[in-house]
Design a protein around this motif. Structure first.
Motif, PDB file in Angstrom:
ATOM      1  N   GLU A 286       0.832  -1.222   0.000  1.00  0.00           N
ATOM      2  CA  GLU A 286       0.000   0.000   0.000  1.00  0.00           C
ATOM      3  C   GLU A 286       0.859   1.262   0.000  1.00  0.00           C
ATOM      4  OE1 GLU A 286       0.076  -2.362   2.267  1.00  0.00           O
ATOM      5  OE2 GLU A 286      -0.019  -1.587   4.316  1.00  0.00           O
ATOM      6  N   GLU A 287       2.176   1.107   0.072  1.00  0.00           N
ATOM      7  CA  GLU A 287       3.047   2.276  -0.007  1.00  0.00           C
ATOM      8  C   GLU A 287       3.805   2.309  -1.350  1.00  0.00           C
ATOM      9  OE1 GLU A 287       3.405   3.994   4.312  1.00  0.00           O
ATOM     10  OE2 GLU A 287       5.107   2.666   3.883  1.00  0.00           O
ATOM     11  N   VAL A 288       3.159   1.747  -2.335  1.00  0.00           N
ATOM     12  CA  VAL A 288       3.739   1.733  -3.687  1.00  0.00           C
ATOM     13  C   VAL A 288       2.665   2.166  -4.689  1.00  0.00           C
ATOM     14  CG1 VAL A 288       4.724   0.262  -5.502  1.00  0.00           C
ATOM     15  CG2 VAL A 288       5.234  -0.232  -3.096  1.00  0.00           C
ATOM     16  N   VAL A 289       3.024   3.057  -5.596  1.00  0.00           N
ATOM     17  CA  VAL A 289       2.142   3.349  -6.732  1.00  0.00           C
ATOM     18  C   VAL A 289       2.986   3.188  -7.996  1.00  0.00           C
ATOM     19  CG1 VAL A 289       0.836   5.126  -7.977  1.00  0.00           C
ATOM     20  CG2 VAL A 289       0.618   4.944  -5.494  1.00  0.00           C
ATOM     21  N   LEU A 290       2.472   2.403  -8.931  1.00  0.00           N
ATOM     22  CA  LEU A 290       3.195   2.199 -10.188  1.00  0.00           C
ATOM     23  C   LEU A 290       2.429   2.863 -11.319  1.00  0.00           C
ATOM     24  CD1 LEU A 290       3.831  -1.649  -9.831  1.00  0.00           C
ATOM     25  CD2 LEU A 290       5.376   0.203  -9.156  1.00  0.00           C
ATOM     26  N   GLY A 291       3.155   3.312 -12.324  1.00  0.00           N
ATOM     27  CA  GLY A 291       2.484   3.918 -13.473  1.00  0.00           C
ATOM     28  C   GLY A 291       3.161   3.510 -14.770  1.00  0.00           C
ATOM     29  N   GLN A 292       2.411   3.641 -15.845  1.00  0.00           N
ATOM     30  CA  GLN A 292       2.995   3.409 -17.180  1.00  0.00           C
ATOM     31  C   GLN A 292       2.411   4.477 -18.108  1.00  0.00           C
ATOM     32  OE1 GLN A 292       1.737   0.174 -20.030  1.00  0.00           O
ATOM     33  NE2 GLN A 292       3.658  -0.760 -19.343  1.00  0.00           N
ATOM     34  N   TYR A 293       3.268   5.192 -18.825  1.00  0.00           N
ATOM     35  CA  TYR A 293       2.715   6.271 -19.645  1.00  0.00           C
ATOM     36  C   TYR A 293       2.013   5.720 -20.868  1.00  0.00           C
ATOM     37  CZ  TYR A 293       7.063   6.216 -22.535  1.00  0.00           C
ATOM     38  OH  TYR A 293       8.111   5.873 -23.343  1.00  0.00           O
ATOM     39  N   GLU A 294       0.933   6.420 -21.236  1.00  0.00           N
ATOM     40  CA  GLU A 294       0.166   5.991 -22.394  1.00  0.00           C
ATOM     41  C   GLU A 294       1.046   6.169 -23.629  1.00  0.00           C
ATOM     42  OE1 GLU A 294      -3.183   8.534 -21.936  1.00  0.00           O
ATOM     43  OE2 GLU A 294      -4.104   7.262 -20.405  1.00  0.00           O
ATOM     44  N   GLY A 295       1.094   5.161 -24.455  1.00  0.00           N
ATOM     45  CA  GLY A 295       1.939   5.262 -25.638  1.00  0.00           C
ATOM     46  C   GLY A 295       3.234   4.483 -25.475  1.00  0.00           C
ATOM     47  N   TYR A 296       3.544   4.084 -24.240  1.00  0.00           N
ATOM     48  CA  TYR A 296       4.774   3.320 -24.005  1.00  0.00           C
ATOM     49  C   TYR A 296       4.804   2.044 -24.846  1.00  0.00           C
ATOM     50  CZ  TYR A 296       7.914   0.134 -21.465  1.00  0.00           C
ATOM     51  OH  TYR A 296       8.881  -0.773 -21.135  1.00  0.00           O
ATOM     52  N   ARG A 297       3.633   1.374 -24.906  1.00  0.00           N
ATOM     53  CA  ARG A 297       3.569   0.093 -25.634  1.00  0.00           C
ATOM     54  C   ARG A 297       3.557   0.273 -27.151  1.00  0.00           C
ATOM     55  NH1 ARG A 297      -1.119  -2.903 -22.133  1.00  0.00           N
ATOM     56  NH2 ARG A 297      -0.325  -2.335 -20.085  1.00  0.00           N
ATOM     57  N   ASP A 298       3.457   1.533 -27.621  1.00  0.00           N
ATOM     58  CA  ASP A 298       3.510   1.754 -29.073  1.00  0.00           C
ATOM     59  C   ASP A 298       4.919   1.531 -29.616  1.00  0.00           C
ATOM     60  OD1 ASP A 298       0.928   2.458 -28.779  1.00  0.00           O
ATOM     61  OD2 ASP A 298       1.265   4.639 -28.958  1.00  0.00           O
ATOM     62  N   ASP A 299       5.896   1.589 -28.737  1.00  0.00           N
ATOM     63  CA  ASP A 299       7.277   1.328 -29.143  1.00  0.00           C
ATOM     64  C   ASP A 299       7.355  -0.111 -29.661  1.00  0.00           C
ATOM     65  OD1 ASP A 299       9.974   0.501 -29.109  1.00  0.00           O
ATOM     66  OD2 ASP A 299      10.476   1.883 -27.490  1.00  0.00           O
ATOM     67  N   PRO A 300       7.804  -0.300 -30.926  1.00  0.00           N
ATOM     68  CA  PRO A 300       7.810  -1.665 -31.485  1.00  0.00           C
ATOM     69  C   PRO A 300       8.659  -2.651 -30.681  1.00  0.00           C
ATOM     70  CG  PRO A 300       8.876  -0.059 -32.971  1.00  0.00           C
ATOM     71  CD  PRO A 300       8.276   0.724 -31.858  1.00  0.00           C
ATOM     72  N   THR A 301       9.612  -2.158 -29.887  1.00  0.00           N
ATOM     73  CA  THR A 301      10.450  -3.088 -29.120  1.00  0.00           C
ATOM     74  C   THR A 301       9.823  -3.446 -27.770  1.00  0.00           C
ATOM     75  OG1 THR A 301      11.708  -1.235 -28.220  1.00  0.00           O
ATOM     76  CG2 THR A 301      12.627  -2.315 -30.165  1.00  0.00           C
ATOM     77  N   VAL A 302       8.656  -2.854 -27.474  1.00  0.00           N
ATOM     78  CA  VAL A 302       7.980  -3.141 -26.201  1.00  0.00           C
ATOM     79  C   VAL A 302       6.795  -4.076 -26.468  1.00  0.00           C
ATOM     80  CG1 VAL A 302       6.564  -2.100 -24.376  1.00  0.00           C
ATOM     81  CG2 VAL A 302       8.640  -0.943 -25.135  1.00  0.00           C
TER      82      VAL A 302
END
Ligand code: BG6
Length: 482
Positions: A286-302
């Motif tokens: 409960e003392e952790v927040v994770l995020g991922q920016y929108e568009g990160y997965r658009d990278d062909p290597t991801v």
């Protein structure tokens, strides 16, 4: 200082790190006279079959120096020190050839009295560290009768979790002794990070205040305003915690939180850092927040379904007399609204406040590591004028203004000079690395197994709102203005 032949061997010479960081740092050292051409020779080593001139041309574009009067002349003289050797990272041939070339250079400089020194800089992926170290150990050690040394410099990531890091440490540890191994964390080479010990232990102001009685919370923040551009493949395997928090921010935390070392000897300093790391309590979900920016997965290597966080806020709690109850809020993110790295030490409210000024903000001491190095203290003063009202203001030490004309060295420049001088103070010791992985491994495994998911956030934003809520819950009071 030691004299005699110095061979600097950059392995992975055609890669990004070497071109962008290692060679430019060597160039800056050269321009300041730290790499005298009658003693020093630089070897680039990589698999690609290219000529000396090809390597020089590749490196040339990255050399910028604002210190020297005649840059172009310096560039060509520096480039003449560089020689290229091609070979594999696990075969005897390449390393035997490399040794032959280094020895040739050492013999040609043998009119110089002194020892021969060999510095191997591994600008390589860690997967090849064990084989490269084996080859160096077998074929390329310094052999001068006059003494000298062989040292190796390695870069993070040192493993992916506790077990893999320990395995890597043992493999390298069988081949080299700890004083020969320089594990770089380039944050330790930054001016304001190096200043932390001085600030804390040479100033009466801070000594009595630096504890749980006075400090409410500490934030250590890293923001970048760009995404993983071009590094998606590497990044997706590691994520923001392994890329930034487990190393750079944790090292800063150590220097903020450690007790006073017995002396400035590297071992004394590193002993204190290890104690801090060993006092960190297990991280709570409960003392952790994770995020991922929108568009990160658009990278062909991801991968399309990547669960890798590009943002994280993690609260660490140090279980000791000085820090019990004080949250250390570590925050790092890519593709955010600004590029900044800073430490914010927020003090508790003044007891029995007669001015009713608490809402304007608390005392806060901010150390901005970059950009524009600065330190400032937020404090409450009387609003100038006829009324007795208060306002938040700052005591401000901005390096650009105060130290006009002084060039602040690049982190890598300073750290490479330390490796030549044999000073390990600003390098990560093996037990320190282990303790750092111990803190984050359980959390990382939960993320890797998909048990914790990153919250999407907009590129160019502050990151997920939940992260600000977590900081506020931990006690951080957002102040405005500065
Ligand atoms: C590196 C990370 O260690 O540090 C990168 O791998 C990050 O992802 C970089 O961009 C940041 O370094 P600096 O010195 O620009 O803050």
């Amino acid at each position: 200082p030691e004299t005699g032949c110095l061979s600097i061997i950059v392995l992975g010479a055609s890669g990004d790190l070497a071109k962008k960081k290692t060679f430019p740092a060597l160039f800056n050292l050269y321009c300041q006279g730290f790499l005298p051409p009658d003693e020093v020779h630089i070897f680039g080593y990589a698999r690609t079959k290219i000529s000396d001139d090809d390597l020089r041309n590749r490196v040339c574009g990255y050399l910028v120096n604002d210190r020297s009067a005649s840059p172009s002349e310096d560039v060509s003289k520096f480039l003449q020190l560089i020689q290229y050797v091609s070979g594999s990272y696990d075969g005897a041939d390449g390393f035997q050839l490399l040794d032959k070339e280094i020895t040739k250079h050492e013999i040609s400089k043998s009119s110089q009295e002194g020892s021969s020194r060999r510095l191997f800089y591994l600008a390589l992926p860690p997967s090849v560290y064990p084989s490269v170290c084996r080859m160096i150990r077998k074929y390329c050690m310094n052999k001068s009768d006059l003494g000298g040394w062989t040292r190796i410099v390695v870069e993070k990531p040192f493993g992916k979790d506790l077990d893999s890091a320990e395995q890597l440490s043992s493999q390298i540890g069988e081949l080299f002794d700890e004083p020969q191994i320089y594990r770089i964390d380039h944050y330790l080479g930054k001016e304001l990070v190096q200043n932390l010990l001085v600030l804390r232990f040479a100033n009466r102001f801070f000594l009595p205040l630096w504890n749980r009685d006075n400090i409410d919370n500490v934030q250590i923040v890293f923001r970048e305003d760009f995404g993983t551009e071009g590094r998606g493949g590497y990044f997706d395997e590691y994520g923001i915690i392994r890329d930034i928090i487990q190393n750079h921010l944790l090292q800063v935390l150590c220097l903020v939180a450690m007790e006073k070392p017995v002396s400035l000897k590297p071992e004394h300093i590193r002993d204190e850092k290890v104690k801090v790391l060993q006092s960190v309590l297990p991280i709570k979900d409960e003392e952790v927040v994770l995020g991922q920016y929108e568009g990160y997965r658009d990278d062909p290597t991801v991968p399309n379904h990547s669960n890798t966080p590009t943002f994280a806020t993690v609260i660490l709690r140090i279980h000791n007399e000085r820090w019990e109850g004080v949250p250390f809020i570590l925050k790092a993110g890519k593709a955010l609204n600004s590029r900044k790295a800073e430490i914010r030490v927020q003090f508790k409210d003044v007891p029995g406040d007669i001015f009713k000024c608490q809402k304007q903000g608390r005392n806060e001491f901010v150390i901005r590591l970059q950009p524009s190095e600065a330190m400032y203290m937020k404090l409450t003063v009387k609003q100038p004028g006829l009324e007795m009202s208060t306002v938040q203001s700052e005591l401000d030490l901005s390096y650009r203004q105060r130290y006009q004309g002084v060039t602040i060295p690049e982190a890598y420049e300073r750290l490479i000079l330390d490796t030549i001088r044999g000073d390990q103070q600003h390098f990560v010791r093996r037990d320190e690395l282990k303790a750092a992985w111990e803190i984050f491994t359980p959390l990382l495994h939960r993320i890797d197994h998909g048990e914790m998911k990153p919250i999407p956030y907009r590129t160019g934003s502050r990151g997920p709102a939940e992260a600000d809520e977590l900081s506020a819950k931990a006690g951080y009071v957002q102040t405005h203005g500065y």
